[in-house]
Motif scaffolding. Structure first.
Motif, PDB file in Angstrom:
ATOM      1  N   ASP A 131       0.714  -1.112   0.006  1.00 47.65           N
ATOM      2  CA  ASP A 131      -0.107  -0.023   0.166  1.00 47.65           C
ATOM      3  C   ASP A 131       0.757   1.233  -0.056  1.00 47.65           C
ATOM      4  O   ASP A 131       0.644   2.139   0.861  1.00 47.65           O
ATOM      5  CB  ASP A 131      -0.898  -0.032   1.252  1.00 47.65           C
ATOM      6  N   THR A 132       1.800   1.336  -0.983  1.00 44.63           N
ATOM      7  CA  THR A 132       2.701   2.498  -1.039  1.00 44.63           C
ATOM      8  C   THR A 132       2.228   3.444  -2.181  1.00 44.63           C
ATOM      9  O   THR A 132       1.844   3.140  -3.137  1.00 44.63           O
ATOM     10  CB  THR A 132       4.028   1.831  -1.393  1.00 44.63           C
ATOM     11  N   ALA A 133       1.966   4.710  -1.558  1.00 39.77           N
ATOM     12  CA  ALA A 133       1.783   5.811  -2.538  1.00 39.77           C
ATOM     13  C   ALA A 133       2.866   6.505  -2.970  1.00 39.77           C
ATOM     14  O   ALA A 133       3.284   7.384  -2.039  1.00 39.77           O
ATOM     15  CB  ALA A 133       0.485   6.595  -1.810  1.00 39.77           C
ATOM     16  N   TYR A 134       3.115   6.618  -3.972  1.00 46.56           N
ATOM     17  CA  TYR A 134       4.427   7.145  -4.561  1.00 46.56           C
ATOM     18  C   TYR A 134       3.703   8.326  -5.382  1.00 46.56           C
ATOM     19  O   TYR A 134       2.862   8.447  -6.143  1.00 46.56           O
ATOM     20  CB  TYR A 134       5.094   6.400  -5.704  1.00 46.56           C
ATOM     21  N   THR A 135       4.157   9.536  -5.052  1.00 42.51           N
ATOM     22  CA  THR A 135       3.545  10.794  -5.403  1.00 42.51           C
ATOM     23  C   THR A 135       4.708  11.732  -6.176  1.00 42.51           C
ATOM     24  O   THR A 135       5.784  11.616  -5.836  1.00 42.51           O
ATOM     25  CB  THR A 135       2.858  11.797  -4.331  1.00 42.51           C
ATOM     26  N   TYR A 136       4.241  12.573  -7.345  1.00 43.77           N
ATOM     27  CA  TYR A 136       5.390  13.427  -8.039  1.00 43.77           C
ATOM     28  C   TYR A 136       4.644  14.484  -8.458  1.00 43.77           C
ATOM     29  O   TYR A 136       3.403  14.383  -9.169  1.00 43.77           O
ATOM     30  CB  TYR A 136       6.142  12.319  -8.988  1.00 43.77           C
ATOM     31  N   LEU A 137       5.421  15.551  -8.190  1.00 43.14           N
ATOM     32  CA  LEU A 137       5.038  16.769  -9.002  1.00 43.14           C
ATOM     33  C   LEU A 137       5.616  16.970 -10.237  1.00 43.14           C
ATOM     34  O   LEU A 137       6.824  16.619 -10.241  1.00 43.14           O
ATOM     35  CB  LEU A 137       4.860  18.065  -8.211  1.00 43.14           C
ATOM     36  N   VAL A 138       5.421  17.539 -11.377  1.00 41.76           N
ATOM     37  CA  VAL A 138       5.997  17.775 -12.652  1.00 41.76           C
ATOM     38  C   VAL A 138       5.557  19.062 -12.992  1.00 41.76           C
ATOM     39  O   VAL A 138       4.402  19.697 -12.895  1.00 41.76           O
ATOM     40  CB  VAL A 138       5.622  16.738 -13.878  1.00 41.76           C
ATOM     41  N   ASN A 139       6.510  19.699 -13.658  1.00 38.27           N
ATOM     42  CA  ASN A 139       6.350  21.091 -14.334  1.00 38.27           C
ATOM     43  C   ASN A 139       6.101  21.184 -15.635  1.00 38.27           C
ATOM     44  O   ASN A 139       6.078  22.101 -16.611  1.00 38.27           O
ATOM     45  CB  ASN A 139       7.596  22.020 -13.960  1.00 38.27           C
ATOM     46  N   ASP A 140       5.396  20.258 -16.147  1.00 36.27           N
ATOM     47  CA  ASP A 140       4.690  20.195 -17.722  1.00 36.27           C
ATOM     48  C   ASP A 140       3.877  19.148 -17.733  1.00 36.27           C
ATOM     49  O   ASP A 140       3.727  18.119 -17.094  1.00 36.27           O
ATOM     50  CB  ASP A 140       5.939  19.811 -18.607  1.00 36.27           C
ATOM     51  N   HIS A 141       2.852  19.265 -18.575  1.00 31.38           N
ATOM     52  CA  HIS A 141       1.462  18.333 -18.756  1.00 31.38           C
ATOM     53  C   HIS A 141       2.238  17.392 -19.627  1.00 31.38           C
ATOM     54  O   HIS A 141       2.966  17.607 -20.593  1.00 31.38           O
ATOM     55  CB  HIS A 141       0.407  19.041 -19.361  1.00 31.38           C
ATOM     56  N   TRP A 142       1.561  16.034 -19.456  1.00 32.76           N
ATOM     57  CA  TRP A 142       1.936  15.132 -20.284  1.00 32.76           C
ATOM     58  C   TRP A 142       1.559  15.302 -21.735  1.00 32.76           C
ATOM     59  O   TRP A 142       0.399  15.784 -21.964  1.00 32.76           O
ATOM     60  CB  TRP A 142       1.421  13.743 -19.886  1.00 32.76           C
ATOM     61  N   SER A 143       2.421  14.885 -22.826  1.00 27.66           N
ATOM     62  CA  SER A 143       2.072  15.100 -24.065  1.00 27.66           C
ATOM     63  C   SER A 143       2.414  14.032 -25.050  1.00 27.66           C
ATOM     64  O   SER A 143       3.813  13.356 -24.743  1.00 27.66           O
ATOM     65  CB  SER A 143       2.937  16.489 -24.622  1.00 27.66           C
ATOM     66  N   PRO A 144       1.845  13.487 -25.750  1.00 27.61           N
ATOM     67  CA  PRO A 144       2.330  12.298 -26.772  1.00 27.61           C
ATOM     68  C   PRO A 144       3.545  12.688 -27.676  1.00 27.61           C
ATOM     69  O   PRO A 144       4.073  11.943 -28.191  1.00 27.61           O
ATOM     70  CB  PRO A 144       0.928  11.995 -27.736  1.00 27.61           C
ATOM     71  N   ALA A 145       3.621  14.219 -27.578  1.00 30.76           N
ATOM     72  CA  ALA A 145       4.877  14.359 -28.429  1.00 30.76           C
ATOM     73  C   ALA A 145       6.159  14.735 -27.693  1.00 30.76           C
ATOM     74  O   ALA A 145       7.189  14.828 -28.334  1.00 30.76           O
ATOM     75  CB  ALA A 145       4.501  15.760 -29.110  1.00 30.76           C
ATOM     76  N   ALA A 146       6.217  14.685 -26.359  1.00 31.71           N
ATOM     77  CA  ALA A 146       7.248  14.518 -25.621  1.00 31.71           C
ATOM     78  C   ALA A 146       8.153  13.498 -25.885  1.00 31.71           C
ATOM     79  O   ALA A 146       7.901  12.127 -26.231  1.00 31.71           O
ATOM     80  CB  ALA A 146       6.721  14.507 -23.955  1.00 31.71           C
ATOM     81  N   THR A 147       9.324  13.693 -25.779  1.00 27.70           N
ATOM     82  CA  THR A 147      10.457  12.671 -25.873  1.00 27.70           C
ATOM     83  C   THR A 147      10.981  12.168 -24.668  1.00 27.70           C
ATOM     84  O   THR A 147      11.441  12.900 -23.882  1.00 27.70           O
ATOM     85  CB  THR A 147      11.448  13.373 -26.706  1.00 27.70           C
ATOM     86  N   TYR A 148      10.993  10.862 -24.654  1.00 31.92           N
ATOM     87  CA  TYR A 148      11.446  10.182 -23.241  1.00 31.92           C
ATOM     88  C   TYR A 148      12.821   9.454 -23.712  1.00 31.92           C
ATOM     89  O   TYR A 148      13.212   8.913 -24.844  1.00 31.92           O
ATOM     90  CB  TYR A 148      10.322   9.252 -22.791  1.00 31.92           C
ATOM     91  N   THR A 149      13.556   9.143 -22.738  1.00 37.33           N
ATOM     92  CA  THR A 149      14.668   8.330 -22.884  1.00 37.33           C
ATOM     93  C   THR A 149      14.711   7.120 -21.633  1.00 37.33           C
ATOM     94  O   THR A 149      14.214   7.354 -20.477  1.00 37.33           O
ATOM     95  CB  THR A 149      15.903   8.998 -22.525  1.00 37.33           C
ATOM     96  N   PHE A 150      14.971   5.855 -22.120  1.00 35.31           N
ATOM     97  CA  PHE A 150      14.594   4.687 -20.981  1.00 35.31           C
ATOM     98  C   PHE A 150      15.958   4.071 -21.067  1.00 35.31           C
ATOM     99  O   PHE A 150      16.951   3.858 -21.897  1.00 35.31           O
ATOM    100  CB  PHE A 150      13.706   3.893 -21.668  1.00 35.31           C
ATOM    101  N   LEU A 151      15.969   3.444 -19.749  1.00 30.37           N
ATOM    102  CA  LEU A 151      17.226   2.438 -19.723  1.00 30.37           C
ATOM    103  C   LEU A 151      16.492   0.961 -18.846  1.00 30.37           C
ATOM    104  O   LEU A 151      15.756   1.171 -18.084  1.00 30.37           O
ATOM    105  CB  LEU A 151      18.276   3.181 -18.496  1.00 30.37           C
ATOM    106  N   ASN A 152      17.001  -0.165 -19.256  1.00 29.26           N
ATOM    107  CA  ASN A 152      16.617  -1.304 -18.835  1.00 29.26           C
ATOM    108  C   ASN A 152      17.021  -1.217 -17.230  1.00 29.26           C
ATOM    109  O   ASN A 152      18.318  -0.963 -16.821  1.00 29.26           O
ATOM    110  CB  ASN A 152      17.560  -2.498 -19.522  1.00 29.26           C
ATOM    111  N   LEU A 153      16.146  -1.595 -16.394  1.00 27.20           N
ATOM    112  CA  LEU A 153      16.417  -2.166 -15.036  1.00 27.20           C
ATOM    113  C   LEU A 153      17.639  -2.862 -14.371  1.00 27.20           C
ATOM    114  O   LEU A 153      18.204  -2.814 -13.646  1.00 27.20           O
ATOM    115  CB  LEU A 153      14.923  -2.539 -14.438  1.00 27.20           C
TER     116      LEU A 153
END
Length: 472
Positions: A131-153
């Motif tokens: 029952d862990t509630a992980y919270t986060y504030l962000v300074n932009d709205h999610w957008s499908p045009a946004a560019t992400y970068t990922f790394l394998n766990l």
């Protein structure tokens, strides 16, 4: 949690630049606890470089089971992470271009801790309690045009020591298939927009900053700053800096009816539009101003804090632009004078006259220092890279002030011509035969360089820049 009650707010840096851990004061009793999860005034005043990042969205990820594992995702916005209930093991990997690419930081976070995650740093976590509630504030709205970068766990280079083995926990198929570090495309810096890219300063900025995918060099042909469509012309949240090198600089023409209109449009209306965009999107606005915001009557150099008192239309528009930019939360105003760059300018004119055997009369009652666009570009870049305090800075060549006539004589001398061919005259004498409107000029254009020198930047002596121009 009882042992954590009453502690002071402390902020700690990490090996990843900009990744900042906060120990939060938690107050409680037998009924429960309370904390200020994000308190802008207190947290940005800690003395650590914790930015006033301007959150626009608050998200909560609720996790039922111990061992829930998510990440590693680097997003094109800043994130402020905390836990409302439960506890996590967090891992962060720097996935930005630069020397710290691949750097790793891990820590446990419960309700008494938070962490600021800058744009481009990969974020991941594993729950250590149900029952862990992980919270986060962000300074932009999610957008499908946004560019992400990922790394394998499970990346072997990052070698994150997960408290619960990854082969025993629930992980999404997407996270399982993210690339190893060697195959990760680093997240590029936030974009820089340079206006007026074809002007003398614009060309110097291109030389100083170079050509990169994240730098847009624009002219009026491809970005009209006075267009009502400007707010929609770019995805502005992708930009970190706007350098406004576009300006109307024809000081005499500005005194005509058409020139006045054009000067106000370029130097005020366009600047107001950029200021609005910068404010709304958390962008640093860099604005280049002029000694013409002063009337030139002061004895001694003008400081950035001196009150403005422009004499003519051009100076009035520059002073108005300065006032607008000054209220943008993140701004640099660079005041300069007697600009010399790659294009038509006073030095080139004097060289041409010398070579053609013409003996010029030149004003000898206006005093200042030449400023080469290379110095403006270097100073501007210095302020940005040093994260210097926002505000107004004077940027001119250094050294002893000169009159225009003295500069002309020096140009003659360094190009092998007799400096005695230059005759000094007063401003009134020089313009006595003019047929069109003449803008009033400040007699004293000397600007004090103390503020920018205090940041570690030392402009080149104007005389040295002039000599170097003809020795190259």
């Amino acid at each position: 949690m009882a042992t954590e009650f009453g502690k002071n707010l402390t902020v700690t840096t990490t090996p990843i630049p900009g990744l900042i851990v906060l120990d939060l004061p938690v107050h409680g009793d037998s009924r429960g606890w309370f904390k200020e999860n994000w308190q802008r005034q207190k947290m940005t005043a800690t003395g650590i470089d914790l930015p006033d990042f301007g959150p626009v969205q608050n998200n909560i990820s609720f996790n039922d089971a111990v061992g829930t594992t998510r990440g590693i995702h680097a997003e094109p916005w800043d994130k402020y992470v905390s836990v409302a209930t439960g506890r996590i093991f967090g891992a962060w990997v720097d996935l930005r271009e630069g020397d710290t690419f691949g750097a790793v930081y891990t820590t446990e976070i419960d309700a008494s801790k938070a962490i600021f995650v800058p744009r481009g740093v990969g974020n991941s976590y594993q729950t250590l309690e149900p029952d862990t509630a992980y919270t986060y504030l962000v300074n932009d709205h999610w957008s499908p045009a946004a560019t992400y970068t990922f790394l394998n766990l499970a990346d072997e280079t990052a070698a994150i020591d997960w408290p619960i083995p990854l082969d025993t926990v629930e992980i999404s198929e997407k996270d399982k298939n993210h690339p190893r570090l060697a195959d990760v495309i680093p997240m590029a810096p936030k974009k820089i927009l340079v206006t007026g890219a074809n002007g003398q300063l614009g060309r110097a900025l291109r030389d100083e900053f170079g050509d990169h995918p994240w730098i847009d060099y624009t002219t009026r042909d491809d970005l009209d700053l006075t267009s009502p469509d400007l707010p929609a012309a770019r995805r502005w949240r992708d930009y970190g800096t706007i350098i406004n090198a576009a300006a109307y600089t024809r000081v005499d023409t500005a005194e005509t009816p058409d020139g006045r209109t054009d000067a106000w449009a370029a130097n005020v209306t366009a600047v107001a539009a950029l200021a609005r965009i910068a404010t709304e999107n958390g962008i640093t606005l860099v604005h280049v101003s002029s000694d013409y915001v002063f009337d030139g009557t002061k004895t001694g150099p003008y400081a950035p804090t001196d009150p403005v008192s422009p004499l003519g239309v051009y100076g009035q528009t520059k002073a108005a632009g300065d006032a607008i930019v000054s209220v943008v939360p993140r701004h640099y105003i660079l005041r300069t004078s007697w600009v010399i760059g790659d294009g038509p300018n006073f030095v080139r004119t004097m060289v041409s006259l010398a070579q053609r055997g013409i003996n010029p009369t030149v004003v000898n009652d206006q005093t200042g220092r030449l400023t080469f666009t290379t110095d403006i570009a270097r100073g501007l870049k210095h302020l940005l890279e040093r994260n210097a305090p926002y505000g107004i800075y004077n940027v001119t060549g250094s050294g002893e002030p000169q009159s225009w006539a003295e500069v002309a004589a020096e140009v003659f001398a360094v190009t092998g011509h007799d400096p005695q061919r230059v005759t000094g005259v007063t401003t009134e004498q020089y313009f006595a035969s003019a047929t069109g409107p003449i803008a009033p000029r400040p007699r004293n254009s000397v600007l004090d360089l103390g503020e920018i020198e205090a940041t570690g930047f030392h402009p080149t002596a104007a005389a040295d820049s002039l000599s170097r121009l003809f020795s190259s």
